[in-house]
Motif scaffolding. Structure first.
Motif, PDB file in Angstrom:
ATOM      1  N   MET A  29       0.713  -1.283  -0.035  1.00 14.05           N
ATOM      2  CA  MET A  29      -0.037  -0.055  -0.069  1.00 14.05           C
ATOM      3  C   MET A  29       0.963   1.266  -0.148  1.00 14.05           C
TER       4      MET A  29
ATOM      5  N   GLY B 177       0.212   5.258   1.759  1.00 16.89           N
ATOM      6  CA  GLY B 177       0.404   4.845   2.940  1.00 16.89           C
ATOM      7  C   GLY B 177       1.937   4.512   3.047  1.00 16.89           C
TER       8      GLY B 177
ATOM      9  N   GLY C 216       2.673   1.474   4.502  1.00 15.12           N
ATOM     10  CA  GLY C 216       2.726   0.360   4.785  1.00 15.12           C
ATOM     11  C   GLY C 216       3.787  -0.496   4.399  1.00 15.12           C
ATOM     12  N   VAL C 217       4.250  -1.572   5.308  1.00 14.62           N
ATOM     13  CA  VAL C 217       5.476  -2.350   5.094  1.00 14.62           C
ATOM     14  C   VAL C 217       4.826  -3.768   5.353  1.00 14.62           C
TER      15      VAL C 217
ATOM     16  N   ARG D  79       4.928  -7.381   6.144  1.00 11.60           N
ATOM     17  CA  ARG D  79       5.616  -8.217   7.163  1.00 11.60           C
ATOM     18  C   ARG D  79       5.853  -9.767   6.643  1.00 11.60           C
ATOM     19  N   ARG D  80       4.914 -10.306   6.255  1.00  9.69           N
ATOM     20  CA  ARG D  80       4.968 -11.736   5.645  1.00  9.69           C
ATOM     21  C   ARG D  80       4.611 -11.852   4.491  1.00  9.69           C
TER      22      ARG D  80
ATOM     23  N   PHE E 168      -2.542   6.797   6.336  1.00 11.84           N
ATOM     24  CA  PHE E 168      -3.488   5.877   5.562  1.00 11.84           C
ATOM     25  C   PHE E 168      -4.136   6.921   4.947  1.00 11.84           C
TER      26      PHE E 168
ATOM     27  N   ARG F 118      -6.336   6.261   2.040  1.00 10.74           N
ATOM     28  CA  ARG F 118      -7.646   5.820   1.718  1.00 10.74           C
ATOM     29  C   ARG F 118      -7.672   4.265   2.328  1.00 10.74           C
TER      30      ARG F 118
ATOM     31  N   GLN G 246     -10.799  -3.052   3.798  1.00 11.77           N
ATOM     32  CA  GLN G 246     -11.337  -1.884   5.010  1.00 11.77           C
ATOM     33  C   GLN G 246     -12.503  -1.295   4.309  1.00 11.77           C
TER      34      GLN G 246
ATOM     35  N   LYS H 110      -6.026 -11.698   2.619  1.00  7.18           N
ATOM     36  CA  LYS H 110      -4.663 -11.904   2.793  1.00  7.18           C
ATOM     37  C   LYS H 110      -4.063 -11.290   3.671  1.00  7.18           C
ATOM     38  N   ASN H 111      -2.884 -11.634   4.304  1.00  4.15           N
ATOM     39  CA  ASN H 111      -2.038 -11.191   5.075  1.00  4.15           C
ATOM     40  C   ASN H 111      -1.616 -10.035   4.550  1.00  4.15           C
ATOM     41  N   GLY H 112      -1.505  -8.985   5.322  1.00  2.00           N
ATOM     42  CA  GLY H 112      -0.606  -7.752   4.852  1.00  2.00           C
ATOM     43  C   GLY H 112      -1.775  -6.841   4.018  1.00  2.00           C
ATOM     44  N   THR H 113      -2.823  -7.165   4.033  1.00  2.00           N
ATOM     45  CA  THR H 113      -3.837  -6.245   3.209  1.00  2.00           C
ATOM     46  C   THR H 113      -4.653  -5.030   4.044  1.00  2.00           C
ATOM     47  N   GLY H 114      -4.271  -5.114   5.300  1.00  2.00           N
ATOM     48  CA  GLY H 114      -4.947  -4.162   6.052  1.00  2.00           C
ATOM     49  C   GLY H 114      -5.962  -4.582   7.018  1.00  2.00           C
ATOM     50  N   LYS H 115      -5.940  -5.744   7.483  1.00  2.00           N
ATOM     51  CA  LYS H 115      -7.024  -6.391   8.281  1.00  2.00           C
ATOM     52  C   LYS H 115      -6.949  -5.952   9.640  1.00  2.00           C
ATOM     53  N   THR H 116      -5.992  -5.593  10.037  1.00  2.00           N
ATOM     54  CA  THR H 116      -5.948  -5.104  11.368  1.00  2.00           C
ATOM     55  C   THR H 116      -6.678  -3.669  11.654  1.00  2.00           C
TER      56      THR H 116
HETATM   57  N1  LIG Z   1      -5.337   2.189   4.307  1.00  2.00           N
HETATM   58  C1  LIG Z   1      -4.084   2.029   4.335  1.00  2.00           C
HETATM   59  N2  LIG Z   1      -3.268   2.854   3.503  1.00  2.00           N
HETATM   60  C2  LIG Z   1      -2.084   2.309   3.823  1.00  2.00           C
HETATM   61  N3  LIG Z   1      -1.285   1.604   4.640  1.00  2.00           N
HETATM   62  C3  LIG Z   1      -2.199   0.766   5.163  1.00  2.00           C
HETATM   63  C4  LIG Z   1      -3.684   0.896   5.117  1.00  2.00           C
HETATM   64  N4  LIG Z   1      -4.241  -0.240   5.913  1.00  2.00           N
HETATM   65  C5  LIG Z   1      -3.212  -0.716   6.389  1.00  2.00           C
HETATM   66  N5  LIG Z   1      -1.969  -0.245   6.105  1.00  2.00           N
HETATM   67  C6  LIG Z   1      -0.341  -0.616   6.379  1.00  2.00           C
HETATM   68  O1  LIG Z   1      -0.271  -1.960   5.745  1.00  2.00           O
HETATM   69  C7  LIG Z   1       0.532  -2.823   6.198  1.00  2.00           C
HETATM   70  C8  LIG Z   1      -0.208  -4.200   6.633  1.00  2.00           C
HETATM   71  O2  LIG Z   1      -1.316  -3.903   7.352  1.00  2.00           O
HETATM   72  P1  LIG Z   1      -1.705  -5.117   8.463  1.00  2.00           P
HETATM   73  O3  LIG Z   1      -0.648  -5.580   9.105  1.00  2.00           O
HETATM   74  O4  LIG Z   1      -3.041  -4.564   8.968  1.00  2.00           O
HETATM   75  O5  LIG Z   1      -2.368  -6.243   7.325  1.00  2.00           O
HETATM   76  P2  LIG Z   1      -2.825  -7.583   7.843  1.00  2.00           P
HETATM   77  O6  LIG Z   1      -3.973  -7.991   6.674  1.00  2.00           O
HETATM   78  O7  LIG Z   1      -3.309  -7.449   9.070  1.00  2.00           O
HETATM   79  O8  LIG Z   1      -1.717  -8.494   7.921  1.00  2.00           O
HETATM   80  P3  LIG Z   1      -1.356  -9.501   8.857  1.00  2.00           P
HETATM   81  O9  LIG Z   1      -2.438 -10.359   9.004  1.00  2.00           O
HETATM   82  O10 LIG Z   1      -0.059 -10.142   8.381  1.00  2.00           O
HETATM   83  O11 LIG Z   1      -1.121  -8.986  10.323  1.00  2.00           O
HETATM   84  C9  LIG Z   1       0.735  -2.162   7.666  1.00  2.00           C
HETATM   85  O12 LIG Z   1       2.006  -1.568   7.688  1.00  2.00           O
HETATM   86  C10 LIG Z   1      -0.300  -1.018   7.766  1.00  2.00           C
HETATM   87  O13 LIG Z   1       0.295   0.150   8.585  1.00  2.00           O
END
Ligand SMILES: Nc1ncnc2c1ncn2[C@@H]1O[C@H](COP(=O)(O)OP(=O)(O)OP(=O)(O)O)[C@@H](O)[C@H]1O
Length: 338
Positions: free
Chosen positions: A40, A45, A47-48, A50-51, A115, A117, A122, A140-146
């Motif tokens: 992202m 954003g 965003g980095v 991780r996995r 962030f 958008r 989300q 998927k992991n890393g797509t902003g689920k948190t």
């Molecule tokens: N709307 C957004 N715009 C830009 N960056 C974002 C946005 N939402 C999340 N991110 C960034 O993208 C990265 C991945 O997000 P996040 O860790 O929430 O993903 P995840 O799907 O929860 O991954 P995991 O399951 O591996 O924890 C994070 O660094 C987060 O800060």
């Protein structure tokens, strides 16, 4: 949707498993789900990721589609595939965070976190979670689920009410700390008290902490249950339960604690269940506790688009040799060894 680009692969995993070794590591190299990486970051954003992704061994039934916000995967919504191949995070519907009428302080936290958008997951989850519906989301992991569950959680908390209103369950201490950090950053301008509680730390400290106001509790199931049974963690006002990495939370290790914990929540509680994989245990749980959830499925494959994964089953002692062979044959790539 496999890339033919000669630059691929980008990720290689080497697994060693008893009884599943092969005599030649290179010949046992196999291709898993395909495609792209990245971030992202490109969309504003910071965003980095991780996995690289996970290989699901017990992936099970997931009824695709669901509710009315577009239902299908990111590709179908895009119509035409993005040449960037990172549609997991770029294939949005063009919503803005302002569209959700969030508290001003929360919006400030979101923007300060970088962030601009909402990502596709989300966009799908935030408005639905705000309506109070149960959600079963697969992305998927890393797509902003948190942030997809932290944002509605923070929005719904009444900071003037001294009670635990949201519990976020995660399977590990590391994830609990990461998640609480995201809540604190996004809620930086709110007066919401976030507490982390996980096994392996001092129970006494957690008990003392619970005498202070806590609005949002992030923790692992066993410890949260322990505190609840002791009567120090009171969940009668907890109207939202989030389960992140639900596939792990519903493993035999945690499921009994979660089911007991549910008895302490009010009957009208909302459950948000997020996971990258949906094994049968998740489906069973959904059938019992989320009778009519809003279903979001933003993935056909586990791996972020842009990453091509290969895996090789080798014996433990063959790992280094296998890695060495791969280093000399494939370029450029990243290696993850389990
Ligand atoms: N709307 C957004 N715009 C830009 N960056 C974002 C946005 N939402 C999340 N991110 C960034 O993208 C990265 C991945 O997000 P996040 O860790 O929430 O993903 P995840 O799907 O929860 O991954 P995991 O399951 O591996 O924890 C994070 O660094 C987060 O800060």
């Amino acid at each position: 949707m496999k890339r033919k680009d000669p630059q691929w692969p980008r990720a290689i995993m080497i697994f060693s498993r008893p009884g599943s070794c092969s005599s030649s590591s290179s010949s046992s190299l196999a291709r898993t789900s395909a495609d792209s990486a990245a971030a992202m970051r490109g969309r504003g954003g910071r965003g980095v990721f991780r996995r690289v992704g996970r290989v699901a061994e017990d992936e099970a039934v997931f009824e695709r589609g669901g509710g009315g916000l577009g239902g299908g995967g990111s590709e179908s919504r895009l119509g035409k595939k993005s040449s960037l191949e990172n549609v997991d995070v770029t294939a949005t519907k063009g919503n803005e965070f302002e569209d959700y009428f969030l508290k001003r302080e929360l919006l400030m936290g979101i923007y300060e976190k970088g962030f601009e958008r909402p990502s596709p997951i989300q966009e799908e989850s935030i408005p639905i979670a705000l309506t109070g519906s149960d959600i079963l989301a697969r992305a998927k992991n890393g797509t902003g689920k948190t942030a997809a569950f932290c944002i509605p959680a923070l929005e719904k908390i009444d900071q003037d009410k001294n009670a635990i209103q949201v519990v976020i369950l995660v399977p590990t201490r590391e994830l609990a700390l990461q998640t609480s950090q995201v809540c604190k950053e996004l809620g930086k301008h709110l007066k919401i008290q976030v507490m982390v509680t996980t096994g392996g730390t001092s129970l006494k400290d957690d008990i003392m902490r619970l005498y202070q106001p806590v609005h949002l509790l992030v923790g692992t199931p066993g410890r949260v249950l322990d505190l609840t049974k002791k009567g120090v963690c009171v969940l009668k006002n907890c109207s939202m339960l989030v389960m992140d990495e639900a596939d792990k939370l519903l493993s035999r290790e945690f499921q009994p604690s979660i089911e007991q914990l549910l008895q302490f929540l009010p009957s009208n509680r909302q459950i948000l269940l997020f996971s990258a994989t949906f094994p049968v245990t998740v489906k069973d749980f959904k059938d019992r506790y989320l009778p009519r959830p809003y279903i979001i499925n933003l993935m056909d494959e586990l791996t972020l688009k842009g990453i091509t994964q290969y895996y090789a089953f080798v014996e433990e002692r063959q790992k280094v040799h296998c890695l060495n062979t791969l280093f000399s044959k494939v370029w450029p790539f990243t290696v993850a060894s389990n």
